[in-house]
Design a protein around this motif. Structure first.
Motif, PDB file in Angstrom:
ATOM      1  N   ASP A   1       0.829  -1.202   0.000  1.00 19.53           N
ATOM      2  CA  ASP A   1       0.000   0.000   0.000  1.00 19.53           C
ATOM      3  C   ASP A   1       0.868   1.259   0.000  1.00 19.53           C
ATOM      4  OD1 ASP A   1      -2.780  -1.170   2.093  1.00 19.53           O
ATOM      5  OD2 ASP A   1      -2.275  -1.504  -0.023  1.00 19.53           O
ATOM      6  N   SER A   2       0.173   2.393  -0.071  1.00 24.12           N
ATOM      7  CA  SER A   2       0.826   3.697  -0.073  1.00 24.12           C
ATOM      8  C   SER A   2       0.290   4.572   1.052  1.00 24.12           C
ATOM      9  CB  SER A   2       0.596   4.408  -1.414  1.00 24.12           C
ATOM     10  OG  SER A   2       1.127   3.673  -2.491  1.00 24.12           O
TER      11      SER A   2
ATOM     12  N   ARG B   1       0.806   8.939   2.432  1.00 22.75           N
ATOM     13  CA  ARG B   1       1.471  10.222   2.266  1.00 22.75           C
ATOM     14  C   ARG B   1       1.530  10.923   3.617  1.00 22.75           C
ATOM     15  NH1 ARG B   1      -0.238  15.531  -1.252  1.00 22.75           N
ATOM     16  NH2 ARG B   1      -1.746  15.710   0.467  1.00 22.75           N
TER      17      ARG B   1
ATOM     18  N   ARG C   1      10.909   4.242  -4.123  1.00 25.22           N
ATOM     19  CA  ARG C   1       9.579   3.991  -3.535  1.00 25.22           C
ATOM     20  C   ARG C   1       9.007   5.228  -2.860  1.00 25.22           C
ATOM     21  NH1 ARG C   1       9.084   0.592   0.664  1.00 25.22           N
ATOM     22  NH2 ARG C   1      11.201   0.964   1.437  1.00 25.22           N
ATOM     23  N   PHE C   2       9.869   6.042  -2.287  1.00 29.11           N
ATOM     24  CA  PHE C   2       9.433   7.234  -1.570  1.00 29.11           C
ATOM     25  C   PHE C   2       9.771   8.478  -2.386  1.00 29.11           C
ATOM     26  CE2 PHE C   2       9.710   5.557   3.097  1.00 29.11           C
ATOM     27  CZ  PHE C   2       8.954   4.455   2.736  1.00 29.11           C
ATOM     28  N   THR C   3       8.931   9.491  -2.259  1.00 24.55           N
ATOM     29  CA  THR C   3       9.168  10.762  -2.931  1.00 24.55           C
ATOM     30  C   THR C   3       8.909  11.897  -1.953  1.00 24.55           C
ATOM     31  OG1 THR C   3       8.462   9.843  -5.057  1.00 24.55           O
ATOM     32  CG2 THR C   3       8.569  12.239  -4.870  1.00 24.55           C
TER      33      THR C   3
ATOM     34  N   GLN D   1       5.680  10.986   0.123  1.00 26.87           N
ATOM     35  CA  GLN D   1       4.832   9.988  -0.514  1.00 26.87           C
ATOM     36  C   GLN D   1       5.543   8.653  -0.443  1.00 26.87           C
ATOM     37  OE1 GLN D   1       1.681  10.225  -1.926  1.00 26.87           O
ATOM     38  NE2 GLN D   1       1.827   7.985  -2.118  1.00 26.87           N
ATOM     39  N   MET D   2       4.902   7.675   0.170  1.00 34.42           N
ATOM     40  CA  MET D   2       5.510   6.367   0.382  1.00 34.42           C
ATOM     41  C   MET D   2       4.695   5.318  -0.372  1.00 34.42           C
ATOM     42  SD  MET D   2       6.421   6.668   4.443  1.00 34.42           S
ATOM     43  CE  MET D   2       4.720   6.575   4.945  1.00 34.42           C
ATOM     44  N   ASN D   3       5.309   4.706  -1.349  1.00 29.03           N
ATOM     45  CA  ASN D   3       4.648   3.682  -2.152  1.00 29.03           C
ATOM     46  C   ASN D   3       5.279   2.323  -1.911  1.00 29.03           C
ATOM     47  OD1 ASN D   3       3.056   5.711  -3.342  1.00 29.03           O
ATOM     48  ND2 ASN D   3       4.538   6.014  -4.999  1.00 29.03           N
ATOM     49  N   ASN D   4       4.518   1.293  -2.247  1.00 25.15           N
ATOM     50  CA  ASN D   4       5.011  -0.079  -2.123  1.00 25.15           C
ATOM     51  C   ASN D   4       5.633  -0.331  -0.751  1.00 25.15           C
ATOM     52  OD1 ASN D   4       5.516  -2.694  -2.952  1.00 25.15           O
ATOM     53  ND2 ASN D   4       7.452  -2.172  -3.945  1.00 25.15           N
ATOM     54  N   LEU D   5       4.892   0.015   0.261  1.00 19.68           N
ATOM     55  CA  LEU D   5       5.387  -0.139   1.629  1.00 19.68           C
ATOM     56  C   LEU D   5       5.585  -1.608   1.978  1.00 19.68           C
ATOM     57  CD1 LEU D   5       3.165   2.609   3.212  1.00 19.68           C
ATOM     58  CD2 LEU D   5       5.662   2.556   3.356  1.00 19.68           C
TER      59      LEU D   5
ATOM     60  N   ASP E   1       9.289  -0.923   6.741  1.00 17.52           N
ATOM     61  CA  ASP E   1       9.036   0.519   6.802  1.00 17.52           C
ATOM     62  C   ASP E   1       8.268   0.912   8.062  1.00 17.52           C
ATOM     63  OD1 ASP E   1       8.409   0.291   3.297  1.00 17.52           O
ATOM     64  OD2 ASP E   1      10.218   1.111   4.256  1.00 17.52           O
TER      65      ASP E   1
END
Length: 123
Positions: free
Chosen positions: A15-16, A18, A66-68, A81-85, A89
């Protein structure tokens, strides 16, 4: 200067989320923002950072791709923004500010800290 972090929660792997960090009392653009995290039983570590002026971004190897990190100056807000947790993490995430434009990976270089927001990733 005050920092207010928010956006944490309980999510599943993949999941993601923010995270947001609202900065108040900043009187200069010559600052750098950092995101750090502290997992249970571990030391706090650098995750990402951004120069307020210029917007240069920096990442730990563990989150690169994965993070922006980004910012909206008009809102005095920095985002992560954290994706593909994944479960690694899971941690309390902190935002921090330091005077000067250099993003440092050492926490002692930062002058102000937010209160932290908990991110829990379940498998």
């Amino acid at each position: 200067v005050q920092l207010q972090a928010s956006g944490g929660g309980l999510v599943q792997a993949g999941d993601s989320l923010r995270l947001s960090c609202v900065v108040s009392g900043r009187t200069s653009n010559d600052v750098a923002m950092g995101w750090f995290r502290q997992a249970p039983g571990k030391e706090r570590e650098f995750v990402s950072g951004i120069r307020w002026s210029g917007g240069n971004t920096y990442y730990a190897d563990s989150v690169k791709g994965r993070f922006t990190v980004s910012k909206v100056s008009a809102k005095n807000t920095v985002y992560l923004q954290m994706n593909n947790l994944n479960t690694e993490d899971t941690a309390v995430y902190y935002c921090a500010l330091r005077w000067g434009s250099t993003v440092h990976r050492a926490e002692e270089r930062y002058n102000y800290w937010g209160q932290g927001t908990l991110v829990t990733v379940s498998s």
